[in-house]
Design a protein around this motif. Structure first.
Motif, PDB file in Angstrom:
ATOM      1  N   LEU A  72      58.069  12.462   2.205  1.00 36.60           N
ATOM      2  CA  LEU A  72      56.759  13.060   2.039  1.00 36.60           C
ATOM      3  C   LEU A  72      55.894  12.907   3.280  1.00 36.60           C
ATOM      4  O   LEU A  72      55.219  13.853   3.701  1.00 36.60           O
ATOM      5  CB  LEU A  72      56.072  12.421   0.825  1.00 36.60           C
ATOM      6  CG  LEU A  72      54.688  12.943   0.464  1.00 36.60           C
ATOM      7  CD1 LEU A  72      54.723  14.446   0.236  1.00 36.60           C
ATOM      8  CD2 LEU A  72      54.164  12.218  -0.767  1.00 36.60           C
ATOM      9  N   LYS A  73      55.899  11.730   3.890  1.00 38.09           N
ATOM     10  CA  LYS A  73      55.003  11.516   5.032  1.00 38.09           C
ATOM     11  C   LYS A  73      55.352  12.439   6.197  1.00 38.09           C
ATOM     12  O   LYS A  73      54.462  12.877   6.932  1.00 38.09           O
ATOM     13  CB  LYS A  73      55.030  10.057   5.481  1.00 38.09           C
ATOM     14  CG  LYS A  73      56.359   9.566   6.024  1.00 38.09           C
ATOM     15  CD  LYS A  73      56.275   8.078   6.397  1.00 38.09           C
ATOM     16  CE  LYS A  73      57.594   7.551   6.924  1.00 38.09           C
ATOM     17  NZ  LYS A  73      57.492   6.104   7.275  1.00 38.09           N
ATOM     18  N   ARG A  74      56.629  12.773   6.361  1.00 35.52           N
ATOM     19  CA  ARG A  74      57.009  13.665   7.462  1.00 35.52           C
ATOM     20  C   ARG A  74      56.680  15.119   7.140  1.00 35.52           C
ATOM     21  O   ARG A  74      56.264  15.875   8.013  1.00 35.52           O
ATOM     22  CB  ARG A  74      58.496  13.505   7.774  1.00 35.52           C
ATOM     23  CG  ARG A  74      58.824  12.250   8.567  1.00 35.52           C
ATOM     24  CD  ARG A  74      58.174  12.282   9.930  1.00 35.52           C
ATOM     25  NE  ARG A  74      58.352  11.029  10.658  1.00 35.52           N
ATOM     26  CZ  ARG A  74      57.722  10.747  11.803  1.00 35.52           C
ATOM     27  NH1 ARG A  74      56.852  11.616  12.320  1.00 35.52           N
ATOM     28  NH2 ARG A  74      57.926   9.601  12.417  1.00 35.52           N
ATOM     29  N   HIS A  75      56.840  15.521   5.890  1.00 39.21           N
ATOM     30  CA  HIS A  75      56.511  16.902   5.532  1.00 39.21           C
ATOM     31  C   HIS A  75      55.010  17.149   5.676  1.00 39.21           C
ATOM     32  O   HIS A  75      54.589  18.196   6.159  1.00 39.21           O
ATOM     33  CB  HIS A  75      56.987  17.196   4.106  1.00 39.21           C
ATOM     34  CG  HIS A  75      58.458  17.453   4.002  1.00 39.21           C
ATOM     35  ND1 HIS A  75      58.989  18.659   3.624  1.00 39.21           N
ATOM     36  CD2 HIS A  75      59.516  16.640   4.251  1.00 39.21           C
ATOM     37  CE1 HIS A  75      60.312  18.596   3.631  1.00 39.21           C
ATOM     38  NE2 HIS A  75      60.663  17.374   4.007  1.00 39.21           N
ATOM     39  N   ILE A  76      54.198  16.170   5.246  1.00 38.11           N
ATOM     40  CA  ILE A  76      52.752  16.317   5.407  1.00 38.11           C
ATOM     41  C   ILE A  76      52.368  16.247   6.877  1.00 38.11           C
ATOM     42  O   ILE A  76      51.598  17.075   7.383  1.00 38.11           O
ATOM     43  CB  ILE A  76      52.004  15.250   4.585  1.00 38.11           C
ATOM     44  CG1 ILE A  76      52.170  15.540   3.087  1.00 38.11           C
ATOM     45  CG2 ILE A  76      50.524  15.209   4.963  1.00 38.11           C
ATOM     46  CD1 ILE A  76      51.490  14.522   2.186  1.00 38.11           C
ATOM     47  N   HIS A  77      52.927  15.274   7.582  1.00 33.27           N
ATOM     48  CA  HIS A  77      52.566  15.095   8.987  1.00 33.27           C
ATOM     49  C   HIS A  77      52.853  16.333   9.825  1.00 33.27           C
ATOM     50  O   HIS A  77      52.132  16.649  10.766  1.00 33.27           O
ATOM     51  CB  HIS A  77      53.321  13.892   9.561  1.00 33.27           C
ATOM     52  CG  HIS A  77      53.226  13.776  11.049  1.00 33.27           C
ATOM     53  ND1 HIS A  77      54.261  14.139  11.883  1.00 33.27           N
ATOM     54  CD2 HIS A  77      52.213  13.375  11.849  1.00 33.27           C
ATOM     55  CE1 HIS A  77      53.881  13.955  13.144  1.00 33.27           C
ATOM     56  NE2 HIS A  77      52.657  13.487  13.143  1.00 33.27           N
TER      57      HIS A  77
END
Length: 250
Positions: free
Chosen positions: A72-77
């Motif tokens: 999730l953190k990479r998709h949002i970032h």
């Protein structure tokens, strides 16, 4: 930015043209099948796949949407997010429905279909950061993606006698909080934008965790014309890009 009016039926057709599975998670009220999280309803939309998210827009406020696929953190970032504004329906908040004249006027002014809304200068700022060397820490910060986008050479024009409304959404990854500070002025703040009366009055700095958002309202009426700074009040974030100016004019 997606913008609609409270109570409208929304139908968002999502097509995944990338090489990774994705979803859309909308902050708001909807059924579980429309929540856009892995393992619930359609879950992840595979490359080449399509899905229609459909729900009634509620509650009114300043919201957001983002991918909820893992990691999730990479998709949002990497930018899979946006602002999602639901305007109040003025008919629901009239004095005949038990609301005060102040609340009724606020509902009308925040609805993009009314004449009252056209009198207000509205802006959207989505706060973000960028980990350019993939070490899990941001090297660049910005409002609306571009560092120093509203610097002294490219300030945001402000008419001195016009009410200002700023929809602020924090989607910064890898930092626990972000903030905004308005120089030489104060604002009223509506946390999440879900009230018609401000939740904080006459403040010049507010903090937001990731996914927190709100509405700032302020005016430069009676101020001297000139450049007025705004920025994150974590000084590192301001020095690395999250800083700008309003150019207040007659």
């Amino acid at each position: 930015t997606l913008r609609c009016v409270e109570g409208e039926r929304l139908r968002i057709e999502f097509g995944n043209g990338s090489s990774h599975p994705h979803t859309i998670h909308f902050h708001g009220i909807h059924s579980a099948i429309m929540d856009g999280v892995p393992g619930v309803g359609p879950g992840m939309i595979a490359p080449g796949g399509r899905f229609v998210y459909e729900f009634d827009a509620r509650p009114f406020g300043c919201h957001l949407y983002h991918c909820h696929a893992v990691p999730l953190k990479r998709h949002i970032h990497k930018g899979l997010y946006g602002a999602f504004i639901i305007d109040p329906d003025p008919d629901r908040y009239s004095s005949h429905s038990g609301y005060s004249g102040e609340e009724a006027a606020a509902a009308r002014s925040r609805n993009h279909t009314t004449a009252e809304n056209k009198e207000i200068h509205e802006m959207v700022m989505v706060l973000n950061g960028f980990d350019t060397n993939f070490d899990g820490e941001n090297e660049v910060y910005a409002a609306n993606t571009v560092a120093f986008a509203y610097d002294m050479a490219h300030p945001i024009d402000i008419r001195r006698d016009q009410r200002q409304r700023l929809y602020l959404v924090n989607v910064t990854e890898f930092d626990p909080i972000n903030s905004i500070h308005l120089h030489a002025n104060f604002f009223d703040y509506y946390d999440h934008g879900t009230t018609l009366r401000p939740t904080s009055v006459t403040v010049d700095t507010i903090m937001q965790c990731q996914a927190q958002r709100g509405i700032l309202e302020f005016s430069f009426d009676g101020f001297e014309p000139g450049l007025y700074m705004f920025h994150a009040h974590q000084t590192e974030l301001a020095e690395l890009g999250w800083m700008g100016f309003f150019d207040v004019r007659e």
